[in-house]
Design an enzyme around this catalytic site. Structure first.
Site, PDB file in Angstrom:
ATOM      1  N   SER A  22       0.724  -1.208  -0.001  1.00 16.74           N
ATOM      2  CA  SER A  22      -0.162   0.170   0.087  1.00 16.74           C
ATOM      3  C   SER A  22       0.913   1.295   0.042  1.00 16.74           C
ATOM      4  O   SER A  22       0.434   2.407   0.006  1.00 16.74           O
ATOM      5  CB  SER A  22      -0.770  -0.066   1.135  1.00 16.74           C
ATOM      6  OG  SER A  22      -0.072  -0.165   2.457  1.00 16.74           O
ATOM      7  N   HIS A 155     -39.726  21.894 -12.314  1.00 16.42           N
ATOM      8  CA  HIS A 155     -39.910  21.085 -13.482  1.00 16.42           C
ATOM      9  C   HIS A 155     -38.995  21.669 -14.613  1.00 16.42           C
ATOM     10  O   HIS A 155     -39.380  21.277 -15.736  1.00 16.42           O
ATOM     11  CB  HIS A 155     -41.255  20.718 -13.830  1.00 16.42           C
ATOM     12  CG  HIS A 155     -42.170  20.392 -12.672  1.00 16.42           C
ATOM     13  ND1 HIS A 155     -42.184  19.051 -12.405  1.00 16.42           N
ATOM     14  CD2 HIS A 155     -42.824  20.923 -11.577  1.00 16.42           C
ATOM     15  CE1 HIS A 155     -42.964  18.761 -11.097  1.00 16.42           C
ATOM     16  NE2 HIS A 155     -43.390  19.883 -10.908  1.00 16.42           N
ATOM     17  N   SER A 276     -12.221  24.336 -27.866  1.00 16.76           N
ATOM     18  CA  SER A 276     -12.423  23.392 -28.475  1.00 16.76           C
ATOM     19  C   SER A 276     -11.120  23.167 -29.530  1.00 16.76           C
ATOM     20  O   SER A 276     -10.691  24.128 -30.133  1.00 16.76           O
ATOM     21  CB  SER A 276     -13.688  23.212 -29.530  1.00 16.76           C
ATOM     22  OG  SER A 276     -13.567  22.298 -30.412  1.00 16.76           O
ATOM     23  N   LYS A 282     -15.860  27.967 -29.842  1.00 17.32           N
ATOM     24  CA  LYS A 282     -16.258  27.374 -28.763  1.00 17.32           C
ATOM     25  C   LYS A 282     -15.686  27.840 -27.267  1.00 17.32           C
ATOM     26  O   LYS A 282     -14.313  28.196 -27.314  1.00 17.32           O
ATOM     27  CB  LYS A 282     -16.204  25.779 -28.513  1.00 17.32           C
ATOM     28  CG  LYS A 282     -16.887  25.042 -29.665  1.00 17.32           C
ATOM     29  CD  LYS A 282     -18.575  25.050 -29.305  1.00 17.32           C
ATOM     30  CE  LYS A 282     -18.858  24.392 -28.141  1.00 17.32           C
ATOM     31  NZ  LYS A 282     -18.846  22.833 -28.341  1.00 17.32           N
ATOM     32  N   GLU A 289     -18.749  21.556 -15.811  1.00 17.61           N
ATOM     33  CA  GLU A 289     -18.941  20.156 -16.264  1.00 17.61           C
ATOM     34  C   GLU A 289     -18.111  19.122 -15.226  1.00 17.61           C
ATOM     35  O   GLU A 289     -18.550  18.123 -14.976  1.00 17.61           O
ATOM     36  CB  GLU A 289     -18.688  19.984 -17.599  1.00 17.61           C
ATOM     37  CG  GLU A 289     -19.588  20.418 -18.679  1.00 17.61           C
ATOM     38  CD  GLU A 289     -19.066  20.597 -20.040  1.00 17.61           C
ATOM     39  OE1 GLU A 289     -19.651  20.122 -20.714  1.00 17.61           O
ATOM     40  OE2 GLU A 289     -18.087  21.163 -20.506  1.00 17.61           O
ATOM     41  N   TYR A 316      -9.486  -6.827  12.426  1.00 17.15           N
ATOM     42  CA  TYR A 316      -9.075  -6.177  10.950  1.00 17.15           C
ATOM     43  C   TYR A 316      -8.923  -7.433  10.074  1.00 17.15           C
ATOM     44  O   TYR A 316      -8.719  -8.585  10.266  1.00 17.15           O
ATOM     45  CB  TYR A 316      -7.553  -5.925  11.456  1.00 17.15           C
ATOM     46  CG  TYR A 316      -6.628  -5.589  10.292  1.00 17.15           C
ATOM     47  CD1 TYR A 316      -7.004  -3.976   9.918  1.00 17.15           C
ATOM     48  CD2 TYR A 316      -5.858  -5.978   9.494  1.00 17.15           C
ATOM     49  CE1 TYR A 316      -6.207  -3.691   8.565  1.00 17.15           C
ATOM     50  CE2 TYR A 316      -5.237  -5.777   8.310  1.00 17.15           C
ATOM     51  CZ  TYR A 316      -5.537  -4.371   7.848  1.00 17.15           C
ATOM     52  OH  TYR A 316      -4.992  -4.038   6.699  1.00 17.15           O
ATOM     53  N   GLN A 321      -7.549  -2.240   3.755  1.00 14.41           N
ATOM     54  CA  GLN A 321      -6.615  -1.550   3.219  1.00 14.41           C
ATOM     55  C   GLN A 321      -7.197  -0.648   2.190  1.00 14.41           C
ATOM     56  O   GLN A 321      -6.716   0.459   1.734  1.00 14.41           O
ATOM     57  CB  GLN A 321      -5.399  -2.209   2.848  1.00 14.41           C
ATOM     58  CG  GLN A 321      -4.446  -1.678   2.227  1.00 14.41           C
ATOM     59  CD  GLN A 321      -3.238  -2.363   1.944  1.00 14.41           C
ATOM     60  OE1 GLN A 321      -2.238  -2.634   3.005  1.00 14.41           O
ATOM     61  NE2 GLN A 321      -2.951  -2.929   0.858  1.00 14.41           N
TER      62      GLN A 321
HETATM   63  N1  ARG Z   1      -1.233  -1.351   5.076  1.00 14.03           N
HETATM   64  C1  ARG Z   1      -2.160  -2.036   5.923  1.00 14.03           C
HETATM   65  C2  ARG Z   1      -3.708  -1.239   5.919  1.00 14.03           C
HETATM   66  O1  ARG Z   1      -3.540  -0.130   5.120  1.00 14.03           O
HETATM   67  C3  ARG Z   1      -1.675  -1.782   7.296  1.00 14.03           C
HETATM   68  C4  ARG Z   1      -2.200  -2.632   8.326  1.00 14.03           C
HETATM   69  C5  ARG Z   1      -1.700  -4.067   7.954  1.00 14.03           C
HETATM   70  N2  ARG Z   1      -2.026  -5.077   8.890  1.00 14.03           N
HETATM   71  C6  ARG Z   1      -1.975  -6.246   8.775  1.00 14.03           C
HETATM   72  N3  ARG Z   1      -2.258  -6.991   9.955  1.00 14.03           N
HETATM   73  N4  ARG Z   1      -1.524  -6.719   7.575  1.00 14.03           N
HETATM   74  O2  ARG Z   1      -4.412  -1.677   6.184  1.00 14.03           O
END
Ligand code: ARG
Length: 466
Positions: A22, A155, A276, A282, A289, A316, A321
């Site tokens: 991530s 309307h 445009s 234009k 938009e 969790y 993530q």
């Molecule tokens: N990158 C993970 C997230 O965004 C961090 C937490 C990871 N926890 C785990 N038990 N692998 O959620």
């Protein structure tokens, strides 16, 4: 070495590594992550888990790592799975094995939830200021155009005349509700997960109240399982963002329509239009938009996150993530959309003569019905009688005001020669002096209340939660 490598005898598949990471998007939380870790180092020392010297080494190291991020010098390694891993890896490189003590009692589960809340808490005041800028632009322009009268629509058909400022101010109140919602939400974002550990809490005497105070949280998560798995604050924020963008999309749609050649009520400043590549004449309302179009994106983020959360097992799960990209994108979108919307409003050219030209007699039919009411005709009947007059005028191909008195009186003897006084659009808007109405006196009061709301907004800014 991976944070969790001990029990593994095999390398992670490289595609799995890319899939799992991530760091591409959570790196923006570096400051929150380091702030959380500095507070955590203090809490560890208070719990007697590290010495004062070790605490100071950790804090100094973390500050140096923060310096690397701030100056753009931080070098990511392919093994940096997420921001928490990256910071800890770099800390170890700088301060040595004492870095291994920092994660005592902590899990990335409580850490990431803490980081995300801290990150959002930092962004909320920025959004509040941008939103306020838009509200101020609306009130300023409304005050500038108090005398401009235009057709009001329901309307998308002519309904009753209103002041242009009255239309504009209608959006002020939608945005005021957005402000209020954001202010109220802040309290629920400001709840500390840290100290919840992986899910069950910790056994090491780390003081969560102290952590909350250090990090500026209003409260601590009351249940460690809930603390690590709760993403209500993200869902709530995404709803907030989606609704705000829906408001922006409606404002945009009115202006797109009214800036067309057929309406010509308003003209978008060149700074907010584009041309445009093919048609030289234009001037396209791209700013508007996009303000309209981004609503789809933000509604999508809300729907996406709710779908991710639905039916998740307790605790969790890595699915969580998926909370960050929509949140970050919503923030990035609004950080641009709000100032663009404010700029569009501030620079918009208004064409009162085009609005006046669109005001016909039909739009005063309600006023004519009200006239009969004042002469003792029950409203249901007066509505019907004016309907007959409208039909008769249409049949003769004349505007309502050109229908001769005998024609009116053939419909009802309640019509008198003074009925023609009704055909005055200015008089019509002035008649609507009820609170919140479109008469000048009511509009001035509305604007004064809006100014009050704005000044209250300044006084609650930065003071955090109400
Ligand atoms: N990158 C993970 C997230 O965004 C961090 C937490 C990871 N926890 C785990 N038990 N692998 O959620």
């Amino acid at each position: 070495m991976k944070l969790w490598g001990g029990r593994f005898g095999k390398e992670t598949d490289s595609r799995m590594e890319a899939f799992n990471a991530s760091i591409q998007f959570d790196r923006r939380m570096w400051a929150a992550d380091i702030r959380g870790s500095i507070a955590y180092a203090r809490a560890l020392e208070r719990a007697g888990l590290i010495s004062a010297e070790e605490r100071d080494v950790l804090i100094r190291g973390l500050e140096e790592v923060a310096g690397e991020f701030a100056s753009g010098q931080f070098v990511f390694l392919p093994s940096d799975e997420d921001i928490h891993t990256a910071v800890e890896r770099r800390l170890r490189e700088r301060v040595g094995p004492v870095a291994d003590k920092l994660h005592t009692g902590r899990s990335r589960n409580d850490q990431v939830a803490t980081d995300l809340r801290l990150y959002l808490l930092d962004e909320i005041p920025v959004l509040r200021r941008h939103l306020k800028g838009l509200q101020e632009a609306i009130v300023d322009r409304a005050e500038e155009h108090l005398e401009v009268i235009m057709p009001g629509y329901t309307h998308l058909q002519h309904a009753q005349p209103i002041r242009f400022s009255h239309w504009l101010m209608s959006f002020f109140w939608a945005f005021a509700r957005d402000q209020e919602r954001l202010r109220e939400m802040e309290r629920r974002v400001s709840v500390l997960p840290l100290g919840a550990g992986a899910l069950a809490g910790h056994s090491l005497g780390i003081d969560r109240r102290y952590l909350a105070e250090e990090l500026g949280f209003e409260a601590i998560g009351e249940n460690s399982v809930d603390a690590v798995s709760d993403r209500d604050f993200v869902a709530e924020f995404l709803f907030w963002a989606a609704l705000l963008q829906v408001h922006l999309s409606r404002l945009a749609e009115d202006l797109i329509l009214w800036s067309s050649a057929e309406f010509g009520f308003v003209e978008l400043d060149e700074a907010y239009a584009t041309g445009s590549s093919l048609m030289p004449q234009k001037r396209n309302p791209d700013s508007l938009e996009l303000l309209r179009g981004k609503a789809g994106r933000l509604i999508g983020h809300l729907t996406g996150l709710l779908t991710t959360l639905k039916g998740l097992p307790t605790g969790y799960n890595k699915d969580l993530q998926e909370d960050k990209e929509p949140l970050f994108d919503a923030l990035d979108t609004l950080r641009l959309a709000l100032p663009v919307a404010a700029g569009v409003i501030r620079t918009l050219r208004v064409h009162p003569e085009r609005m006046a030209a669109a005001l016909d007699d039909g739009i005063l039919a309600t006023d004519l019905a009200d006239y009969l009411v004042r002469r003792g005709v029950p409203f249901r009947q007066s509505h019907y009688l004016v309907g007959l007059a409208v039909r008769r005028a249409e049949k003769l191909g004349v505007p309502l005001r050109s229908l001769p008195l005998p024609e009116f009186q053939a419909i009802s003897p309640a019509f008198g020669p003074d009925l023609y006084e009704v055909f005055d659009h200015h008089r019509s808007v002035e008649a609507r002096s009820s609170e919140g109405g479109t008469a000048l006196s009511a509009l001035r009061e509305q604007i004064a209340r809006a100014r009050e709301v704005l000044s209250l907004e300044s006084s609650t800014e930065r003071s955090g939660v109400l």
